[in-house]
Design an enzyme around this catalytic site. Sequence first.
Site, PDB file in Angstrom:
ATOM      1  N   ARG A  54       1.005  -1.102   0.359  1.00  0.00           N
ATOM      2  CA  ARG A  54       0.147  -0.157  -0.398  1.00  0.00           C
ATOM      3  C   ARG A  54       1.279   1.598   0.190  1.00  0.00           C
ATOM      4  O   ARG A  54       2.328   1.746   0.860  1.00  0.00           O
ATOM      5  CB  ARG A  54      -0.957   0.313   1.474  1.00  0.00           C
ATOM      6  N   LYS A 195      -8.277  -2.364   0.297  1.00  0.00           N
ATOM      7  CA  LYS A 195      -8.674  -1.634   1.449  1.00  0.00           C
ATOM      8  C   LYS A 195      -9.122  -0.109   1.434  1.00  0.00           C
ATOM      9  O   LYS A 195      -9.710   0.544   2.336  1.00  0.00           O
ATOM     10  CB  LYS A 195      -7.523  -1.425   2.100  1.00  0.00           C
ATOM     11  N   HIS A 214     -10.863  -3.952  12.297  1.00  0.00           N
ATOM     12  CA  HIS A 214     -10.065  -4.494  10.957  1.00  0.00           C
ATOM     13  C   HIS A 214      -9.445  -5.600  11.987  1.00  0.00           C
ATOM     14  O   HIS A 214      -8.376  -6.433  13.181  1.00  0.00           O
ATOM     15  CB  HIS A 214      -8.881  -3.816  11.061  1.00  0.00           C
ATOM     16  N   SER A 232       0.415  -6.532  11.890  1.00  0.00           N
ATOM     17  CA  SER A 232       0.765  -7.512  10.454  1.00  0.00           C
ATOM     18  C   SER A 232       1.837  -8.640  11.676  1.00  0.00           C
ATOM     19  O   SER A 232       2.677  -7.877  12.401  1.00  0.00           O
ATOM     20  CB  SER A 232       1.409  -7.112   9.717  1.00  0.00           C
ATOM     21  N   LYS A 236      -2.304 -12.967  13.969  1.00  0.00           N
ATOM     22  CA  LYS A 236      -4.408 -12.617  13.946  1.00  0.00           C
ATOM     23  C   LYS A 236      -4.491 -13.736  12.619  1.00  0.00           C
ATOM     24  O   LYS A 236      -5.669 -14.827  13.305  1.00  0.00           O
ATOM     25  CB  LYS A 236      -4.287 -11.541  12.918  1.00  0.00           C
ATOM     26  N   THR A 237      -4.124 -14.341  11.350  1.00  0.00           N
ATOM     27  CA  THR A 237      -4.582 -14.897  10.266  1.00  0.00           C
ATOM     28  C   THR A 237      -4.355 -16.268  11.509  1.00  0.00           C
ATOM     29  O   THR A 237      -4.862 -17.532  11.486  1.00  0.00           O
ATOM     30  CB  THR A 237      -3.976 -15.430   9.013  1.00  0.00           C
ATOM     31  N   ASP A 251      -9.754 -11.309   8.067  1.00  0.00           N
ATOM     32  CA  ASP A 251      -9.591  -9.062   7.809  1.00  0.00           C
ATOM     33  C   ASP A 251     -10.337  -8.185   8.080  1.00  0.00           C
ATOM     34  O   ASP A 251     -10.168  -7.569   9.366  1.00  0.00           O
ATOM     35  CB  ASP A 251      -8.908  -9.450   5.953  1.00  0.00           C
ATOM     36  N   ARG A 316       2.070 -11.448  -2.277  1.00  0.00           N
ATOM     37  CA  ARG A 316       1.009 -12.277  -0.824  1.00  0.00           C
ATOM     38  C   ARG A 316      -0.138 -13.156  -2.528  1.00  0.00           C
ATOM     39  O   ARG A 316       0.687 -12.741  -3.248  1.00  0.00           O
ATOM     40  CB  ARG A 316      -0.182 -10.824  -1.490  1.00  0.00           C
TER      41      ARG A 316
END
Length: 521
Positions: A54, A195, A214, A232, A236-237, A251, A316
């Site tokens: 980003r 996003k 988020h 990041s 989380k994942t 997400d 990604r």
Amino acid sequence: METYGLEKLGIINATAVYRNLTPAQLTEHALRRGEGTLSNTGALVVKTGKYTGRSANDKFIVDTPAVHDDIAWGKVNRPMDQEHFDAIKAKVIAYLQGREVYIFDGFAGADPKYTKSFRIVNELASQNLFIHQLLRRPTDEQLADFEAEYTILVAPGFKCIPEIDGTRSEAAILVNYEEKMVVICGTQYAGEIKKSVFSVMNYVLPKMGVFPMHCSANMGKDGDTAVFFGLSGTGKTTLSADPNRKLIGDDEHGWADDSVFNFEGGCYAKCINLSEEKEPDIYQAIRFGALVENVVMDPETREFDFDDASLAENSRVGYPVEYINNAELSGMSSSVPKTVIFLTADAYGVLPPISKLDKNQAMYYFVSGFTSKLAGTEIGITSPVPTFSTCFGEPFLPLDPSVYAKMLAEKVEKSGANVYLVNTGWNGTGKRTKLSYTRAMVTAALNGELEQAEFVTDPFFGVAVPTTCTGVPSDLLIPANTWENKAAYEAKAKELAKSFVENFKKYTHMSEEVINAGPKA
């Protein structure tokens, strides 16, 4: 030629217009156009060039009278005037004339009470494949009656001229909330589209009484729901992918009065250092229909080298949620969260591996959005850098942080959810907490075991720390016990506490109760 209403945007002479093609068709188009190649797993692989992540400094919000007083203007939410937006939009529309144009008409928000419809207009077939897999896909009946509430124009081949266009570089991400339009140009990084949808939802849902988050979310066999906030690298994942619980999403979610729902219909996962052993779901999702960005691939065998970061550290893959074995395909739970978990990776080694937060502490640590950046895997390799991202999603939040914090507090209070701060980072041994220990602590939080534990108050951060947890050595639960040098522990704890206090000074709309709930410098 069917134009599907593109002329309403001013695009009147495209050479071809393709709407909601299948992943197979979009893959064929991308290969024909030379946008990418196929891997040995069948995934479409592209390189995004200069922009591999980003471009936060190139995002602007159009400052119009209707939204001016809503927006928390500053270094994240930069204003652009209507005149410059109109000029760039006109140039992008002119750029798209005489080209093949790809349309995806779809939805964000799995709960039909809060669903928003989006039309994404792409220059590239590969980016159209990405957003087809990431958003919620319409049925044939929905597509027949589709009307877009929001439009996103995406033209990576168009480059801005900063001196003329009022941008900071050749790339621009322009969000016009009043016109319900986003223009993205100069960057091929597909995450900008995803996003931008999130930024729209973060603006409109609070006005509907829905708390946008988020976070990842999962649900147990009895329908109990948990949400996981984290920046990041905090897990989380990984932690939300629980074999005993169904994944709602990884997400972006909304918390309504009677549901938790995924905004998306797909996942966008990091690939760097990916292995089948550590992340089997993501690894196995990299197959036909997935879009892979900036992963090095052997030109002959077409095998991936996920450890090679020469193209990008932020490599990604985007794929539909159906590619995950244990996914809740409805994208929602009809129950509100029972457990809220804030994930952080503290490289100082002073935050407890798990602690319980009261209402004001929950607001404080949510708004702070803390983690650490550290190049190595052990304390001492380099100095840890505390990183704060407001509400665990600062780049995508147009409203003042106090709005989101208040919504969190209200939802937690109404639902009676327990809120925990989980440190997946380091301790005083200089080693990172074992994943098996973190999973055990998260499980204890989810099944209610921790509620029966005895708690002590952390002397620096004021949070409640359990003294026992099944599957975790008790000494690891109290940070001071992991340090041989107690003076060094106190010095590091004070250093981190001071960072929290200094960072929180910028939040001028927070109550004294919340401010006082933070660490003591």
